[in-house]
Design an enzyme around this catalytic site. Sequence first.
Site, PDB file in Angstrom:
ATOM      1  CD  GLN A  61      -3.241   0.740   1.967  1.00  0.00           C
ATOM      2  OE1 GLN A  61      -3.357  -0.328   2.533  1.00  0.00           O
ATOM      3  NE2 GLN A  61      -4.159   1.680   2.069  1.00  0.00           N
ATOM      4  CG  ASP A  62       1.570   3.911   2.971  1.00  0.00           C
ATOM      5  OD1 ASP A  62       1.468   2.827   3.592  1.00  0.00           O
ATOM      6  OD2 ASP A  62       1.392   5.020   3.499  1.00  0.00           O
ATOM      7  N   PRO A  63       4.877   3.040   1.785  1.00  0.00           N
ATOM      8  CG  PRO A  63       6.513   4.357   0.785  1.00  0.00           C
ATOM      9  CD  PRO A  63       5.031   4.244   0.944  1.00  0.00           C
ATOM     10  CB  VAL A 123       4.730   7.332   3.706  1.00  0.00           C
ATOM     11  CG1 VAL A 123       6.037   6.809   4.296  1.00  0.00           C
ATOM     12  CG2 VAL A 123       3.658   7.390   4.780  1.00  0.00           C
ATOM     13  CG  ASN A 129      -2.568   4.563   4.211  1.00  0.00           C
ATOM     14  OD1 ASN A 129      -1.972   3.963   3.320  1.00  0.00           O
ATOM     15  ND2 ASN A 129      -3.224   3.929   5.174  1.00  0.00           N
TER      16      ASN A 129
END
Length: 217
Positions: A61-63, A123, A129
């Site tokens: 999804q994100d780092p 991020v 997020n």
Amino acid sequence: MEHSSWHALIKAQLPEGYFGKINQFMEQVYSQGIIYPPKEKVFQALLTTLLEEVKVVILGQDPYHGPGQAQGLSFSVPDSIPAPPSLQNILKELSDDIGVKKSHDLTAWAEQGVLLLNACLTVPAGQANGHAGQIWEPFTDAVIQVVNHLDRPVVFVLWGAYARKKKALVTNPHHLIIESAHPSPLSVYRGFWGSKPFSKANTFLKETGQEPIDWLR
């Protein structure tokens, strides 16, 4: 990124001038605060795994948003950093499925053709997020579409509801989609344990005449 095998094909999937918008976004956010991963590693997944080498896509999804964790590859952290809970669970499932991987740096997977792609590539520190919905999703959707258009069969590994939404972008019947619950401690018992994604991916690669991944490297 400009000189990688990805650049022209991703650019063709995006509106005119989108790369310029990404550059402006990066200049702005990196000048205003602490952002992960380090700027030079934002595109690490695409620089480590060239388009012509992709065999497997593992979508995150994100780092990670803690100091020293994010290195531009989904789920991976350097060996000098303790493995976060989701990565611990990934490695436990790998151990149950195939065997023990001693390192929790996943660069060796990326070097073998496993595209470790986050849907969001940056991020803010401490804000999971924090850049969702701002710039990255059209870009990373374009990456998925470029891989989808390959004639070579590829495995897409989609863990959790967010990643599984991207299944709509994988329309090529040559490819294999492996999906399950996310390895997060919150959802790991909903179908991640025992899903055996690593052996399933290798079985498919061998059946399609490709070298399997050495997941224990």
